[in-house]
Design a protein around this motif. Sequence first.
Motif, PDB file in Angstrom:
ATOM      1  N   THR A   1       3.756  -7.621  -0.333  1.00 34.75           N
ATOM      2  CA  THR A   1       4.886  -7.668   0.588  1.00 34.75           C
ATOM      3  C   THR A   1       4.409  -7.274   1.975  1.00 34.75           C
ATOM      4  O   THR A   1       3.919  -6.160   2.174  1.00 34.75           O
TER       5      THR A   1
ATOM      6  N   ILE B   1       2.390  -3.155  -0.904  1.00 32.92           N
ATOM      7  CA  ILE B   1       3.582  -3.193  -0.065  1.00 32.92           C
ATOM      8  C   ILE B   1       3.249  -2.625   1.313  1.00 32.92           C
ATOM      9  O   ILE B   1       2.934  -1.436   1.454  1.00 32.92           O
TER      10      ILE B   1
ATOM     11  N   SER C   1       2.799  -8.289  -6.786  1.00 35.40           N
ATOM     12  CA  SER C   1       3.184  -8.988  -5.562  1.00 35.40           C
ATOM     13  C   SER C   1       2.594  -8.303  -4.337  1.00 35.40           C
ATOM     14  O   SER C   1       2.180  -7.143  -4.386  1.00 35.40           O
TER      15      SER C   1
END
Length: 130
Positions: free
Chosen positions: A105, A68, A103
């Motif tokens: 980001t 992130i 993920s």
Amino acid sequence: MKKRIFSLFLVACLLFLVGSNAIFAEGALLFDGGEGTQESPYLIGTKEQLNNIRKEVGAHYKLVSDIIFSESDFCDGGSFFNDGSGWIPIDSFNGVIDGNGHSITLAMNDESNDYQHYGLFEKLDTDAVV
């Protein structure tokens, strides 16, 4: 005798580091492990390790945690400020990235509104798999 034992100890330490799966450059951990192959992909757990993909664009990678980025990463003094350019997309990637359920980001603030440096990759070659 003490010199010989110490020398053997140093050799053993060196062999351990050479045989280790961790990849080092200039004292920093490039990846969490792996060999960059399909069977043993490089493991990515940090933003810096994700950035290191550009050093071997044809290798195999696997995320081991969510990555992130925040706006502060791209502000003056941030790790990815790059003289005001912000994130510089990885060019001509032709490797494989397995998200492994994680993920990435990228949160950026483009004060110039030119939106030229957005996205993880500049170009994905036809062999790339993400």
